[in-house]
Scaffold this active site. Structure first.
Site, PDB file in Angstrom:
ATOM      1  N   LYS A  41      31.212  77.243   6.982  1.00  0.00           N
ATOM      2  CA  LYS A  41      29.990  76.777   7.663  1.00  0.00           C
ATOM      3  C   LYS A  41      29.221  75.909   6.677  1.00  0.00           C
ATOM      4  CE  LYS A  41      28.067  79.292  10.563  1.00  0.00           C
ATOM      5  NZ  LYS A  41      27.407  79.563  11.794  1.00  0.00           N
ATOM      6  N   ASP A 135      18.774  87.038  15.418  1.00  0.00           N
ATOM      7  CA  ASP A 135      19.229  85.999  16.356  1.00  0.00           C
ATOM      8  C   ASP A 135      20.436  86.495  17.155  1.00  0.00           C
ATOM      9  OD1 ASP A 135      19.049  83.540  17.599  1.00  0.00           O
ATOM     10  OD2 ASP A 135      20.307  82.515  16.139  1.00  0.00           O
TER      11      ASP A 135
END
Length: 691
Positions: A41, A135
């Site tokens: 990422k 989240d």
């Protein structure tokens, strides 16, 4: 965007882009050092220029690297190169839960519970490590090909600040907890709320709150109640519905205190479907909960978090405010002002009670007058008689137009549904139907919708499930695996295989099956085949030992009937001391039982050595007229001495500069001798230089 073939950290080769989010791009990559595929990422450039954000990104990523759990995507490494900040993690093949829900429309209660338990167990591991996800949403949950759940993006949401949250988490507002929407304190119970919203979406196929813009959705999280899932999907078990409603309570203190408690309740969903075990006595997540009112500061916080707002929504929200809660939890803004909703309720009840007393009084007068006319005297009427006469009067006046409201019997057992209809003065006509989704003997649907009015005594048709369609299971024992699978597939069954050694059944043929051949089973259900591996051999697979401690490697080899061969130690900057760097044969190789496996074990990082150079310049010690002589220089430092120069020199060699190596970093003294006599001393400073 990184190009295929780009190398990061001298070991990670970018293969292809596999995903892109608000803050980062994800690439499938190869770790050449460990010869494995990984996911990397890479933080987007617009965030890489924010020093504070980058700092939090690295801190949180390193914290997430400590989360080792089967339901959490493992973090391997964190790095930075040429301004690119990246995280190396486990490569997981599968779909996001968002895609899975979109593909299936909605999940069955069984799937919802199974997935929710795994998500919660991953969160439990994180919470026990003092990490709040912040989240949780279907986009951050991966469903592997084997049906295992992997939670990802730990720490990234927490790294978000007021400057970055607009772009990074705008898609998360549908899963925000009320305290997140208000920019308030967030703890583990916020993750529970977001998981509750996710469970709701799994069950119903959509989120409970939606709107034209993020502000509208945030306001709904704060001010509106969730429609119970059973009103959308009647087959939802009451137990699961109660768990979801408790999880999405507006106030954190009314939710589950920990995800461990949530998991315990989820495990009971199908054994206690009434949900009586769910402690909802203090939950205000239902229709009776007070509206949570937003202040102007709250609205401003939402504006900052969502990147702006439509003023019409705010004005509407402010107009709809009724009263803020007092510190003692009273539903009134002050002792003299009543909540308008409560005032209307009391007013309505007052009217109803007045009508009832009026009917009783009229009935009493009618009966009294009637008795007086007939007997010439007035009789005393008891309360029971009054009630009786009232009932009779009502029956006489409503007999021709009596109606009842249709109850909801969908999901009930057949007998219970009949009982409910009978109590409502309705008759039941029963039809049956095969159903893959509804359990046997439970009501699939009713001919009259819930809440409709119909005359007493009417007949209502209920369709009852006979369960899944059944078919005879073919007998495939003794057949080759390919032939057995073909027969079962044609008969409409799914196949699961497992292997066993057998001295009597040839390799590749079916030893046994479950259910047995000739038995009836649900159409589309799974038949398990046990396939023969032939006679048992003495061959075993070598376990993968790289990254394991030496003691753990020995134990794993012993369990497989293997042993350690040569164990060579080498320095390593990658593996800590005592960790296996490589092995031979490699993990996964099939070898004979008793084989020795050679290991290379890390000695840790190679120690560094240093030297301590110095230099001294001395003046000529000779008397006038003397042209040459024997000169010695002796270094004295920390109680140690050594000769660093000893030669015959000419007077023209001065000033004389001599370089030397000392014992340590810091100050020292160089003593000058001429023809064996001390002729002076010089203070010098030595530096520390890595070799």
């Amino acid at each position: 965007m990184l190009q295929s073939g780009t190398i990061l950290g001298n070991r990670y080769e970018i293969i292809q882009l596999v995903g892109s989010g608000g803050m980062a791009d994800v690439y499938k990559s190869k770790d050449h050092r460990l010869n494995r595929l990984v996911a990397i990422k890479v933080l987007k450039s617009e965030f890489g220029s924010d020093a504070e954000f980058v700092k939090r990104f690295h801190v949180e990523a390193q914290a997430a690297a400590g989360l080792l759990h089967p339901n959490i995507v493992t973090i391997y490494d964190v790095g930075e190169e040429d301004g690119l900040h990246y995280i190396v993690m486990e490569l997981v093949e599968g779909l996001t839960l968002e895609s899975y829900i979109h593909k299936t429309g909605k999940l069955t209660p069984e799937e919802t519970v199974r997935f929710s338990i795994q998500i919660a167990q991953g969160l439990e591991a994180a919470h026990s490590n003092n990490t709040v996800h912040r989240d949780i949403k279907p986009q951050n949950i991966i469903v592997t090909k084997e049906g295992r759940i992997k939670v990802t993006d730990f720490g990234i949401a927490r790294a978000s600040n007021a400057n970055t949250i607009t772009m990074a988490t705008i898609g998360s507002v549908h899963y925000f907890s009320p305290e997140q929407a208000r920019g308030g304190y967030v703890d583990t119970r916020s993750d529970i709320y977001s998981l509750g919203i996710t469970m709701y979406e799994m069950v119903t196929g959509h989120v409970p709150f939606d709107g034209e813009n993020p502000v509208a959705v945030a306001l709904k999280h704060l001010q509106e109640e969730v429609i119970p899932p059973s009103q959308i999907v009647p087959q939802t078990p009451k137990s699961l519905e109660k768990i979801i409603l408790k999880s999405v309570s507006k106030k954190p203190e009314y939710r589950y205190s920990t995800v461990a408690e949530l998991v315990e309740d989820l495990k009971k969903v199908f054994s206690q479907t009434d949900g009586s075990y769910v402690n909802v006595s203090s939950v205000t997540g239902g229709v009776d909960s007070p509206t949570i009112v937003m202040s102007g500061d709250d609205v401003d916080k939402i504006k900052k978090m969502t990147g702006g707002y439509d003023k019409t929504y705010v004005r509407k929200a402010q107009k709809e405010e009724v009263a803020e809660e007092s510190t003692d939890g009273s539903p009134f803004s002050n002792p003299d002002e009543m909540n308008p909703k409560l005032e209307k309720l009391i007013f309505g009840l007052t009217i109803v009670v007045g009508i009832i007393f009026a009917i009783i009084f009229i009935a009493f007068i009618v009966k009294t007058v009637g008795n007086s006319s007939t007997n010439g005297s007035v009789e005393t009427t008891t309360t029971e008689e009054i009630a009786s006469s009232t009932t009779t009067a009502e029956d006489d006046t409503t007999k021709e137009t009596a109606s009842v409201t249709m109850p909801n019997v969908v999901g009930e057992n057949q007998q219970e549904a009949v009982n409910i209809l009978t109590k409502a003065n309705l008759k039941a006509a029963i039809q049956t139907e095969v159903s893959d989704d509804v359990e046997k003997d439970k009501v699939i649907r009713q001919s009259v919708p819930y809440g409709y009015d119909l005359e007493e005594g009417s007949t209502v048709t209920i369709v009852v499930s006979t369960g899944k369609e059944q078919a005879e299971v073919p007998d495939v024992t003794g057949k080759k695996e390919s032939s057995a699978k073909s027969s079962l597939d044609k008969a409409g069954f799914k196949i699961k295989t497992q292997e066993e050694y057998s001295d009597s059944v040839a390799e590749g043929r079916v030893i046994e099956q479950s259910p047995q051949g000739g038995k009836n089973a649900d159409y589309g259900s799974t038949v398990t085949l046990t396939i023969s591996k032939g006679p048992e051999t003495k061959e075993v697979k070598v376990p993968s030992l790289v990254g394991k401690s030496y003691s753990e490697a020995k134990s794993l080899l012993k369990n497989q009937g293997l042993s350690v061969g040569n164990a060579v130690k080498e320095y390593s900057d990658t593996y800590s001391e005592g960790t296996v760097i490589s092995q031979s044969p490699d993990g996964g190789t099939t070898v004979e039982e008793g084989t020795s496996v050679d290991l290379v074990v890390s000695r840790g990082a190679e120690p560094k050595s240093y030297r301590y150079p110095g230099q001294v310049t001395v003046d000529c010690p000779f008397d006038d007229g003397v042209e040459e002589g024997s000169v010695s220089l002796v270094l004295s430092q920390n109680g140690q001495t050594k000769t660093i120069f000893n030669k015959n020199v000419h007077s023209t060699d001065f000033p004389l500069s001599v370089s030397f190596e000392g014992y340590a970093e810091g100050s020292a003294t160089v003593i000058l001798y001429w023809d064996g006599n001390k002729a002076g001393s010089y203070n010098v400073t030595l530096e520390k230089v890595e070799e």
